[in-house]
Design a protein around this motif. Structure first.
Motif, mmCIF file in Angstrom:
data_model
loop_
_atom_site.group_PDB
_atom_site.id
_atom_site.type_symbol
_atom_site.label_atom_id
_atom_site.label_comp_id
_atom_site.label_asym_id
_atom_site.label_seq_id
_atom_site.Cartn_x
_atom_site.Cartn_y
_atom_site.Cartn_z
ATOM 1 N N ARG B 286 0.842 -1.207 0.000
ATOM 2 C CA ARG B 286 0.000 0.000 0.000
ATOM 3 C C ARG B 286 0.871 1.248 0.000
ATOM 4 N N GLU B 287 1.919 1.217 0.837
ATOM 5 C CA GLU B 287 2.756 2.420 0.955
ATOM 6 C C GLU B 287 3.532 2.686 -0.321
ATOM 7 N N LEU B 288 4.044 1.630 -0.945
ATOM 8 C CA LEU B 288 4.768 1.814 -2.197
ATOM 9 C C LEU B 288 3.836 2.391 -3.252
ATOM 10 N N ALA B 289 2.632 1.833 -3.355
ATOM 11 C CA ALA B 289 1.674 2.320 -4.349
ATOM 12 C C ALA B 289 1.376 3.797 -4.131
ATOM 13 N N LEU B 290 1.196 4.175 -2.867
ATOM 14 C CA LEU B 290 0.874 5.573 -2.579
ATOM 15 C C LEU B 290 2.051 6.489 -2.909
ATOM 16 N N TYR B 291 3.241 6.054 -2.563
ATOM 17 C CA TYR B 291 4.451 6.843 -2.831
ATOM 18 C C TYR B 291 4.598 7.107 -4.328
ATOM 19 N N ARG B 308 -6.503 15.299 -3.992
ATOM 20 C CA ARG B 308 -7.530 14.362 -3.549
ATOM 21 C C ARG B 308 -6.879 13.148 -2.883
ATOM 22 N N ASP B 309 -5.849 12.569 -3.513
ATOM 23 C CA ASP B 309 -5.309 11.285 -3.052
ATOM 24 C C ASP B 309 -4.325 11.412 -1.897
ATOM 25 N N VAL B 310 -3.840 12.634 -1.638
ATOM 26 C CA VAL B 310 -2.940 12.784 -0.501
ATOM 27 C C VAL B 310 -3.681 12.484 0.806
ATOM 28 N N ALA B 311 -5.002 12.501 0.757
ATOM 29 C CA ALA B 311 -5.781 12.122 1.933
ATOM 30 C C ALA B 311 -5.579 10.657 2.311
ATOM 31 N N LEU B 312 -5.056 9.861 1.401
ATOM 32 C CA LEU B 312 -4.832 8.450 1.707
ATOM 33 C C LEU B 312 -3.599 8.227 2.570
ATOM 34 N N LEU B 313 -2.827 9.277 2.821
ATOM 35 C CA LEU B 313 -1.616 9.130 3.628
ATOM 36 C C LEU B 313 -1.966 8.603 5.011
ATOM 37 N N PRO B 314 -1.332 7.515 5.434
ATOM 38 C CA PRO B 314 -1.566 7.065 6.806
ATOM 39 C C PRO B 314 -0.868 8.007 7.769
ATOM 40 N N GLY B 345 8.541 5.677 6.344
ATOM 41 C CA GLY B 345 9.346 6.876 6.556
ATOM 42 C C GLY B 345 9.504 7.692 5.291
ATOM 43 N N ASP B 346 9.526 7.022 4.160
ATOM 44 C CA ASP B 346 9.712 7.746 2.902
ATOM 45 C C ASP B 346 8.511 8.607 2.561
ATOM 46 N N LEU B 347 7.348 8.240 3.083
ATOM 47 C CA LEU B 347 6.160 9.047 2.804
ATOM 48 C C LEU B 347 6.234 10.406 3.499
ATOM 49 N N ALA B 348 7.259 10.584 4.325
ATOM 50 C CA ALA B 348 7.425 11.868 4.999
ATOM 51 C C ALA B 348 7.584 13.019 4.014
#
Lengths: 237, 491
Positions: B286-291, B308-314, B345-348
């Motif tokens: 999930r995290e890779l897909a979002l990144y 819109r999709d940045v709302a998916l950030l955990p 951490g990379d989603l930071a």
């Protein structure tokens, strides 16, 4: 074609053989080398000032020491480093005494052995734990024996400064590797640009036949100790 | 004792000062022969003596010294049929016999010869290969037939491998290896035979190939078997454009490394969004897909989608705890692929990106909002480039093909081009609306794409003459700006 034949032909505008690009690492331009197991000694070794020679590796679960060099080196002239490749830090109890015995044997063969180098891919986020391991190992080394470790470029970019500094009291040098396998890592110059405040004396590790363009700032860095070239057999370059 | 003394004497003369064995033509044959003779004398006198096993082993060493590949090959062939310590035998024969051409020629069958043959069939392309002997021809393989008496399964496999790898003769392979895919389990040889058949079906474009691989899957329970079949299936899905089926929760492709390739290198925006929100997907998937989704949305101008999709950030994770052990996982390649994937951490870079003071850039969302309304806004474009730079995205690895062929060799299913900071700077410098402050900074950053060593890390290209022009403009038109003062080179 040999390099000389290429130069001559190019001068005569005759052939289309490819002279090496200017950034290619040529062993003859450097003074320190890694000599690994299975790598046939090259004439350029005769002019080495410093030689990091692979003696063996610690591998397995838990790790045991396997000597990978058929006989003890009997090299006079350059400063030698007994290099050990580590696949694991979880050592069986007899590994450390085995390495120390090898160190004694190397010195008995007449070489000027400056120290031991450990080649281990310590992940940047585990630097603190690696430092603890090294502190213990260092304490077992006989006096007059320095400790060197290989390092990842990533340490300069993402390493916690406190952890890197803790390493400074324990190792005498870090050999920062700009290559992975047999090729130079792209973007190495940007990693190296962050070495301004690197707290430990360091060398830059290059791979024979790889790429190297020395950043201007490096020569002015007081911690910089020069390059080391990983030698490869000719058919592999 | 005599034998060991002579052995040591032989050894001293055989290795150079670095501990490397000298070339065969520089070895004194008399010394090796003397050691060999002593060992044999001992064995003839004491065939069951306390040191008999050791002496027999040391005879391999004297054979090695003497360059006697035939004797070594005989010994290894025998040891392989009843190996007490298989790994040690394999390591020894790899370094003492199968590391030079004459050693390959000396190999005898069936097992040792098959290994030598298969190595020789390897292509020479690719730097990482250790030496693997000279090429093997069909004619030479035919002459080996007597050595494989009683091992028809192994011999036909070798013939089929030669046909496939040397000559791409798919029809030959299909004739040599019949379909035996419906088994509940396979030995390594049985499995290899079926894989070769599958590769031949693929090569000839057989419409049944896909079904063949699916049928192979249930029995693929041995070591490394399932992953091989999943890879073949994944390549079929990619070719058919069925990436959604490849990445579905129920897909037969379960190996994380393969799924990561599909996500990072292939999947389009809708599929990535689906995986980023899939409740049953693994966390790192999930995290890779979002990144990848958010990065490409910003990099390819889909700003409204990003908002819109940045709302998916955990939510941000707590500090990771240090692992207790440091062992490398047994499958080293797996770890390298894991290193390439992202962690939470990379989603930071989307939550709390790094900022450079003095550039007057608002936070990322504000920049994206501005770009949604006005995609050509120069200041906002400059700030997006800043975010890209400070997030270390110049080396975003997923827009490069993974290899020339196979899974991940095609481009991602995204419209637009990979983001290039240099192209953005060049476009900004042609935009009359750029303020003087922003122009000075753009010139500075454009030149710095080539620092600190003259190697461009921003994509696109600009010759040295062009950098000189930028450098000169910065110094002469904006001499008071801090950027002009701090820039020393144009590389």
């Amino acid at each position: 074609m040999t390099r000389h034949a290429c130069a001559l032909a190019a001068a005569l505008l005759l052939s289309s053989c490819n002279p090496l690009p200017a950034d290619t690492v040529r062993a003859e331009d450097h003074e320190a080398f890694w000599l690994w197991a299975g790598v046939r000694p090259q004439p350029v070794l005769a002019r080495a000032h410093t030689l990091y020679i692979l003696d063996g590796e610690v591998a397995g679960e838990p790790g045991r020491y396997t000597v990978l060099r058929a006989t003890i080196p009997r090299v006079r002239g350059p400063e030698l480093w007994l290099t050990v490749r580590l696949e694991t830090l979880a050592w069986q109890p007899q590994v450390r005494p085995a390495i120390l015995r090898r160190l004694t044997d190397w010195r008995a063969a007449g070489g000027r052995v400056g120290g031991v180098q450990l080649d281990f891919d310590a992940r940047t986020r585990h630097l603190g734990d690696y430092a603890a391991f090294l502190r213990s190992f260092r304490a077992a080394l006989p006096p007059g024996t320095r400790l060197s470790v290989t390092g990842l470029m990533d340490w300069s970019a993402h390493g916690d400064s406190a952890q890197l500094r803790s390493l400074a009291g324990i190792v005498d040098e870090v050999a920062i590797q700009t290559y992975q396998g047999r090729s130079t890592i792209p973007g190495y110059d940007r990693y190296l640009a962050r070495l301004g405040g690197f707290p430990i004396p360091f060398r830059i590790g290059l791979v024979q036949g790889g790429e190297w363009r020395q950043p201007a700032a490096l020569a002015r860095n007081p911690a910089y100790r020069g390059t080391v070239v990983f030698l490869l057999n000719p058919e592999r370059r | 004792m005599t034998a060991r003394t002579r052995l040591n004497a032989a050894q001293d003369a055989l290795f150079d000062e670095y501990g490397y064995m000298v070339e065969a033509d520089q070895r004194d044959p008399a010394k090796a022969a003397a050691a060999d003779a002593s060992l044999r004398y001992y064995l003839s006198a004491y065939p069951n003596g306390r040191y008999a096993d050791s002496a027999r082993g040391l005879l391999r060493r004297t054979a090695w010294f003497a360059g006697n590949d035939a004797a070594l090959a005989r010994d290894y062939a025998a040891m392989l049929t009843k190996p007490a310590e298989p790994v040690r035998v394999i390591e020894e024969l790899d370094t003492k016999l199968l590391d030079h051409d004459k050693g390959y020629q000396a190999a005898t069958g069936p097992l040792l010869l098959a290994v030598a043959d298969l190595q020789r069939l390897r292509s020479s392309v690719g730097e990482e290969q250790p030496y693997h002997g000279s090429g093997l021809s069909r004619a030479e393989l035919e002459r080996q037939r007597p050595q494989f008496a009683g091992r028809d399964d192994l011999y036909t496999y070798l013939l089929a491998a030669e046909a496939l790898y040397n000559r791409s003769a798919a029809a030959d392979v299909l004739a040599l290896i019949p379909d035996a895919v419906h088994q509940s389990r396979f030995t390594t040889l049985q499995f290899s035979r079926q894989v070769l058949r599958g590769l031949a079906l693929d090569m000839s474009g057989d419409p049944n190939a896909y079904r063949f691989w699916l049928s192979l899957l249930p029995g693929a329970t041995g070591p490394n078997q399932r992953g091989a079949v999943e890879l073949a299936i994944a390549q079929h899905e990619e070719k058919r454009g069925s990436l959604d089926r490849l990445l579905a929760d129920t897909s037969p492709v379960r190996t994380p490394a393969l799924r990561r390739i599909a996500i990072a290198h292939l999947a389009g925006p809708d599929l990535l969004r689906a995986r980023a929100a899939a409740p049953r997907a693994a966390t790192d998937e999930r995290e890779l897909a979002l990144y990848v989704l958010l990065t490409r949305q910003l990099g390819r101008g889909r700003y409204a989608d990003f908002l819109r999709d940045v709302a998916l950030l955990p939510p941000a994770p707590p500090q990771p705890h240090a692992e207790q052990t440091y062992r490398l996982p047994p499958d080293r390649e797996q770890e390298e692929l894991e290193e390439a994937a992202v962690t939470s951490g990379d989603l930071a870079i989307f939550r709390t990106p790094r900022k450079e003071p003095g550039t007057g850039c608002p936070d990322l969302r504000a920049t994206a909002t501005r770009l949604t309304a006005a995609p050509a806004d120069p200041h906002a474009r400059l700030c997006l480039a800043e975010w890209w730079r400070l997030s270390d995205l110049d080396y975003f690895p997923f827009d490069q093909p993974l290899a020339e062929t196979g899974l991940g060799s095609g481009p991602p299913r995204w419209p637009g081009q990979p983001y290039s900071r240099l192209l953005v700077y060049q476009s900004l410098l042609a935009d009359a609306r750029l303020t003087p402050e922003d122009r000075a900074y753009t010139l500075y950053r454009a030149v710095w794409c080539f620092g600190p060593s003259g190697i461009n890390s921003c994509g696109g290209d600009a010759p040295k003459a062009q950098r000189r022009i930028w450098f000169t403009e910065l110094k002469t038109r904006f001499p008071q700006s801090r950027w002009a003062r701090s820039l020393k080179y144009h590389w």
